[in-house]
Every structure is written in C-alpha cells, then in structure tokens.
Scaffold this motif. Structure first.
Motif, mmCIF file in Angstrom:
data_model
loop_
_atom_site.group_PDB
_atom_site.id
_atom_site.type_symbol
_atom_site.label_atom_id
_atom_site.label_comp_id
_atom_site.label_asym_id
_atom_site.label_seq_id
_atom_site.Cartn_x
_atom_site.Cartn_y
_atom_site.Cartn_z
ATOM 1 N N THR A 150 -3.894 -4.677 -27.818
ATOM 2 C CA THR A 150 -3.352 -4.090 -29.050
ATOM 3 C C THR A 150 -2.513 -5.123 -29.795
ATOM 4 O OG1 THR A 150 -3.335 -1.918 -28.001
ATOM 5 C CG2 THR A 150 -1.957 -2.191 -29.949
ATOM 6 N N GLU B 87 -3.218 -6.926 -33.538
ATOM 7 C CA GLU B 87 -2.205 -6.986 -34.586
ATOM 8 C C GLU B 87 -1.978 -8.426 -35.042
ATOM 9 O OE1 GLU B 87 2.215 -5.179 -35.573
ATOM 10 O OE2 GLU B 87 1.200 -4.657 -33.720
ATOM 11 N N THR C 282 -2.678 -2.256 -36.931
ATOM 12 C CA THR C 282 -2.083 -1.656 -35.742
ATOM 13 C C THR C 282 -2.985 -0.554 -35.197
ATOM 14 O OG1 THR C 282 -0.813 -0.105 -37.091
ATOM 15 C CG2 THR C 282 0.286 -2.138 -36.448
#
Length: 136
Positions: A81, A85, A91
């Motif tokens: 994750t 980003e 996100t």
C-alpha cells in the motif's frame, strides 16, 4: 413476463424477491430485452490504469529492497500500500490493496519450509507456561 406468468412464480424460479421481478418488468416494458442486460460489476473502478498495474507488478517482482524497505524480502499489504502511494500518489486501504493484488494474479504465500532456527522444545515450553497465562 411476456407470457403472463404470475410475479410470484417468476420470482420463485431464480429465488429472487417479487420487487426484483417488478423492477425487471418495468425495465423490460421500457426497453425490451436489451434493458435487462447486465451493466457489469458494481463497485468502484480501479484507480490505476493498465500501464500503472504493469508497473506495480514489475516493482513487486523487483523486491522490497529495491524500493528501500530494508533486507526483509516479504511484501506485507501495508508495505505494498505504501509502495502504491509512493509510485502513483494514490491511496488504497489494505483491503483494496488485497483486491488489487488478486486482480494482478498475486496470491498470499505461505513459507514452504519452517525456519532452521525453530526450536520445538522452546515452543512446547512456551505453550505450556506462557500461553496459558496469555489466553486467560
């Protein structure tokens, strides 16, 4: 519906509510068979385009060290994750990242063998003493 079959009977066949049948009938009356066609899956669309998805797959293949995550060669969801980003300024939640990885064909991995440092006696001792107090 064209043959005048009662709503309850139509609903019983695919096990749907009568409300769904009435909704289908309104659509069918307004637009014919084409109006009943599926609109596709529901939910949000992917925030990454195909080129970005390929770039992400390549980045994951390079490994965590290539992206500054240290010597640990695992890709936990939180780390992926964060990578998304960093690379794309987009996100995702951990759950969203999991769905994205499934779409790319990645699957959770379980180690094929146990660590060589594993000490079965220490594990048994921990389970008999410490685990009982932790478990309550």
């Amino acid at each position: 519906m064209d043959e005048g079959v009662p709503v309850a009977e139509i609903a019983a066949r695919p096990r749907v509510s009568a409300g769904s049948v009435y909704r289908w009938r309104r659509r069918w009356s307004a637009g014919g068979r084409e109006a009943l066609a599926s609109k596709g899956t529901s939910g949000s669309t992917c925030r990454l385009d195909e080129a970005q998805l390929q770039q992400l797959a390549a980045a994951l293949d390079e490994g965590p060290t290539a992206h500054g995550f240290g010597p640990d060669q695992r890709w936990p969801l939180a780390r992926i994750t964060e990578l998304i980003e960093r690379l794309f300024h987009v996100t995702y939640t951990l759950r969203g990242t999991s769905y994205l990885l499934q779409r790319l064909g990645f699957a959770p991995q379980i180690p094929a063998q146990r660590a060589t440092e594993r000490d079965p006696d220490a594990i048994a001792a921990w389970r008999s003493r410490r685990w009982l107090s932790v478990r309550g």
